[in-house]
Enzyme design. Structure first.
Site, PDB file in Angstrom:
ATOM      1  N   GLU A  74      42.782  41.419  27.237  1.00  0.00           N
ATOM      2  CA  GLU A  74      42.895  40.035  26.744  1.00  0.00           C
ATOM      3  C   GLU A  74      41.508  39.412  26.571  1.00  0.00           C
ATOM      4  O   GLU A  74      41.334  38.203  26.714  1.00  0.00           O
ATOM      5  CB  GLU A  74      43.748  39.178  27.688  1.00  0.00           C
ATOM      6  CG  GLU A  74      45.217  39.524  27.681  1.00  0.00           C
ATOM      7  CD  GLU A  74      45.937  39.078  26.424  1.00  0.00           C
ATOM      8  OE1 GLU A  74      45.480  38.119  25.787  1.00  0.00           O
ATOM      9  OE2 GLU A  74      46.944  39.700  26.077  1.00  0.00           O
ATOM     10  N   GLY A  87      35.763  52.800  57.277  1.00  0.00           N
ATOM     11  CA  GLY A  87      36.289  54.068  56.769  1.00  0.00           C
ATOM     12  C   GLY A  87      37.781  54.022  56.537  1.00  0.00           C
ATOM     13  O   GLY A  87      38.285  54.579  55.553  1.00  0.00           O
ATOM     14  N   GLN A 105      32.239  37.589  58.725  1.00  0.00           N
ATOM     15  CA  GLN A 105      32.767  36.286  58.307  1.00  0.00           C
ATOM     16  C   GLN A 105      32.291  35.905  56.909  1.00  0.00           C
ATOM     17  O   GLN A 105      33.096  35.496  56.063  1.00  0.00           O
ATOM     18  CB  GLN A 105      32.350  35.208  59.313  1.00  0.00           C
ATOM     19  CG  GLN A 105      33.030  35.307  60.658  1.00  0.00           C
ATOM     20  CD  GLN A 105      32.547  34.263  61.637  1.00  0.00           C
ATOM     21  OE1 GLN A 105      31.685  33.424  61.310  1.00  0.00           O
ATOM     22  NE2 GLN A 105      33.056  34.301  62.867  1.00  0.00           N
ATOM     23  N   LEU A 148      47.610  43.933  19.631  1.00  0.00           N
ATOM     24  CA  LEU A 148      46.480  43.217  19.040  1.00  0.00           C
ATOM     25  C   LEU A 148      45.256  44.123  18.915  1.00  0.00           C
ATOM     26  O   LEU A 148      44.742  44.353  17.831  1.00  0.00           O
ATOM     27  CB  LEU A 148      46.140  41.983  19.882  1.00  0.00           C
ATOM     28  CG  LEU A 148      44.884  41.198  19.497  1.00  0.00           C
ATOM     29  CD1 LEU A 148      44.991  40.674  18.066  1.00  0.00           C
ATOM     30  CD2 LEU A 148      44.655  40.042  20.467  1.00  0.00           C
ATOM     31  N   THR A 149      44.787  44.655  20.031  1.00  0.00           N
ATOM     32  CA  THR A 149      43.566  45.458  20.059  1.00  0.00           C
ATOM     33  C   THR A 149      43.691  46.718  19.213  1.00  0.00           C
ATOM     34  O   THR A 149      44.738  47.366  19.186  1.00  0.00           O
ATOM     35  CB  THR A 149      43.232  45.843  21.509  1.00  0.00           C
ATOM     36  OG1 THR A 149      42.963  44.653  22.248  1.00  0.00           O
ATOM     37  CG2 THR A 149      42.033  46.758  21.590  1.00  0.00           C
TER      38      THR A 149
END
Length: 697
Positions: free
Chosen positions: A454, A431, A357, A162-163
């Site tokens: 897409e 790290g 958290q 497509l692209t």
């Protein structure tokens, strides 16, 4: 045999496919969990999909082709091993079509199983066989199905073109042409220049023999717009391109390098008239255009439902990356210890710290919300596609347009959430998270493509906002037939909703799942109203439609589309959690839903205040609620991660193994890495460095 639990499944059956986890450093957290981690999996899976993933993983684990290597492979080696793995897996035919028709959830399960092992493998198999065949079945007719049969037998390999180099999101600007010749009953495909070359075509670089090509259909001098064609690219017996076709590989990318993305140009390349996928419109032998739809927009809308498959699938892909990354980060955070209370005997796991958290646990909730939604969304699209094949789809245009709008919203929303979550996961592993062996870096790189292909996310969201803007003036007249998936229910009594203010003041009220649903209803309706009013105001000031919409994107249309997508997922999560029959799991799921909704609402705090919905300290209470929910879910986090986790060999992370023995795995990987403890061949360049410096005059 054992008794059947509330979910209709025997626990012994679950243990067969989900064996006991190894004892180790994570035992303490697992003992704190208030629910059964195996049963929790049934909130998005069923026994058939669990069994399928188990069977695929066992096949991979026992096949030498699927053994991981520590050293980075060359680009060609990555292309090669991915292709070999693809054919080995595809040859097993784990999900024949009749099994998909019987239970569409197995299609999603196969995809998840492959992505948990290697994303390049999953993407390449999907592009080569699934997307290629599905597009032909959705847009073609009976005389095209021999291509599908050949692909099913792996006699040909397909791709989706497509692209173009100079055009991607603006499909109407594509410049590849297919000009019909009535005399020869052929189409002539042509690329005017390199800017018109089809580009980024997955599986085209080295392997694809056929392509579904999007080109402007021209007949009798009239351009009928973008249409699809099945185009032979290479000889299946030699892999050499046909005359008139220039095809190649675009080279190394920042991720997904097992997938051979390619480009193709056509030089007056002739294909038979039968190559046109003309179910929704095409030319007859004389070149006259015919379509079963009187309204061109209806033809486009019906086609959009088929085209949405890529975005629906990508939404699941982002969740697969997120799922692996969050498992690794949660398990590592439960093992990694730093600091602790004064005079404490032991340091504390970093999972106990508030900042850890709030950086991870909301994204654990996001993972569950997305996994539940994406599995359901994929089933909806598969059923829609099957119904389209059989002709039993009664509302194809409306459903197709809603599917297009919804997929154009959830794909960016889920992709960006995964992007942010994976970055947090990498950083939360410190790290060690920067090591390739940690397994997060490649997930982050591979997911990055989801924000672009897409449809680049920010541009894709315009598809959603355009559909929503068209719905606002009709809000009082909308019926179920206008939105079969129910994504516009937030417009019911929208004017009264927008006129209301938030009645809840306390933390418990503001984080109550049912109240969060109502808050999101207000937020979505309000954003649509103010976006519509801004566009309307600009038009009345003399702006063109393009100018008015362009000047309404930032802070309006983009936010609207994301909020619309989030609203739909919030509602789906709430309904699924509330209906789940296992009481212990349901309680945890509702906490996750509360955290998911509150976390997202906090990001839209400015809008809640600007619109007058929030006043006073409600924002502070909502934030405190997010923190309290994180603290409440921390003891459940490891078991929630266990539910999401693939087998260790598949996860392939020294930080995320189920036994929690992070440092043992890290030591083993470092000590055995090829060449890690040997003198380099170029050691003389270190010792005799001064011999390479030119003598001073």
């Amino acid at each position: 045999m054992g008794s059947i639990n509330q979910l209709g499944v025997r626990d012994e059956q679950l243990r067969e496919y989900l064996p006991d986890l190894p004892s180790g450093a994570l035992d303490g957290y697992r003992k704190k969990a208030s629910f059964d981690w195996r049963r929790m999996k049934l909130v998005y899976d069923n026994l058939a999909s669990i069994k399928l993933k188990h069977d695929i993983w066992k096949f991979m684990e026992n096949h030498p082709l699927f053994h991981h290597t520590d050293a980075t492979l060359t680009l060609d080696e990555q292309r090669h091993i991915t292709t070999k793995r693809m054919y080995a897996l595809y040859n097993e035919n784990f999900i024949p079509m009749e099994k998909i028709v019987e239970d569409p959830r197995v299609f999603q399960a196969e995809s998840e199983a492959m992505f948990m092992f290697d994303s390049s493998l999953a993407v390449k198999l999907s592009l080569t066989f699934r997307l290629f065949s599905n597009t032909i079945q959705g847009s073609g007719r009976a005389h095209h199905y021999h291509f599908v049969e050949a692909a099913q037998k792996a006699q040909i390999g397909g791709c989706f073109a497509l692209t173009e180099v100079a055009h991607g999101s603006n499909a109407k600007g594509m410049r590849t042409t297919a000009t019909y010749s009535p005399e020869k009953k052929q189409f002539v495909l042509h690329s005017a220049d390199f800017e018109a070359a089809k580009f980024w075509v997955g599986s085209l670089g080295k392997c694809a023999t056929h392509a579904v090509v999007y080109a402007m259909l021209i007949s009798k001098g009239k351009n009928h717009g973008l249409h699809t064609f099945v185009v032979p690219i290479r000889d299946p017996k030699t892999l050499k391109p046909y005359p008139g076709v220039v095809v190649g590989d675009i080279g190394e990318k920042i991720g997904l390098n097992g997938v051979d993305n390619g480009f193709v140009l056509f030089n007056n390349y002739h294909i038979p008239k039968e190559s046109a996928l003309d179910k929704h419109g095409g030319v007859d032998d004389n070149g006259d255009y015919k379509t079963p739809f009187k309204d061109p927009s209806k033809r486009f809308g019906a086609a959009l439902g088929v085209l949405s498959g890529g975005r629906v699938h990508i939404t699941s892909i982002t969740t697969n990356y997120l799922q692996k990354g969050i498992v690794i980060a949660i398990r590592y955070s439960a093992v990694r210890k730093q600091f602790g209370a004064e005079n404490a005997v032991e340091e504390s796991p970093v999972l106990e710290y508030q900042q850890q958290q709030i950086r991870l646990l909301p994204y654990l909730a996001v993972t569950y919300a997305h996994r539940i939604f994406c599995n359901w969304f994929a089933v909806v699209h598969i059923n829609m596609t099957i119904n389209s094949f059989t002709g039993s789809e009664t509302s194809s245009a409306a459903r197709g347009m809603e599917m297009h709008a919804l997929s154009s919203g959830v794909k960016p929303a889920c992709g960006w959430h995964a992007r942010d979550a994976l970055q947090h996961a990498r950083e939360c592993c410190g790290g060690h998270g920067y090591l390739k062996a940690a397994g997060i870096g490649e997930l982050r790189n591979d997911n990055d493509a989801n924000c672009t292909y897409e449809g680049e996310n920010s541009l894709l969201l315009q598809q959603t906002s355009n559909w929503l803007l068209a719905a606002w003036p009709r809000r009082h007249d909308l019926g179920p037939e206008d939105h079969p998936l129910g994504s516009l229910t937030f417009l019911e009594n929208a004017d009264a909703t927008i006129a209301s203010t938030c009645p809840w003041k306390t933390i418990d009220e503001l984080t109550d799942p049912a109240n969060i649903v109502q808050m999101y209803k207000w937020l979505t309706a309000y954003m649509l109203k103010i976006t519509f009013e801004k566009v309307d105001k600009l038009k009345k000031a003399g702006k063109s439609n393009l100018e008015a919409k362009n000047e309404s994107q930032s802070y309006n249309a983009v936010a609207l589309s994301v909020i619309y997508a989030e609203n739909y997922i919030v509602n789906h999560f709430y309904k699924t959690a509330n209906d789940f029959k296992d009481p212990a799991c349901r309680k945890v799921l509702l906490k996750l839903m509360s955290l998911y909704g509150a976390f997202l609402l906090e990001k839209h705090m400015a809008t809640l205040y600007i619109g007058g919905y929030f006043t006073g300290s409600q924002g502070l209470q909502l934030r405190e609620g997010v923190l309290q929910l994180c603290a409440a879910l921390a003891p459940e986090a490891v078991s929630l991660a266990d539910t999401l986790a693939p087998p260790d060999w598949c996860l392939n992370s020294v930080l995320g193994m189920a036994d929690g023995e992070v440092y043992k795995h890290l030591q083993n990987r470092v000590m055995t890495y090829p060449g890690a403890m040997t003198r380099p061949e170029w050691w003389k360049d270190v010792v005799f460095w001064d011999s390479y410096i030119p003598s001073k005059l």
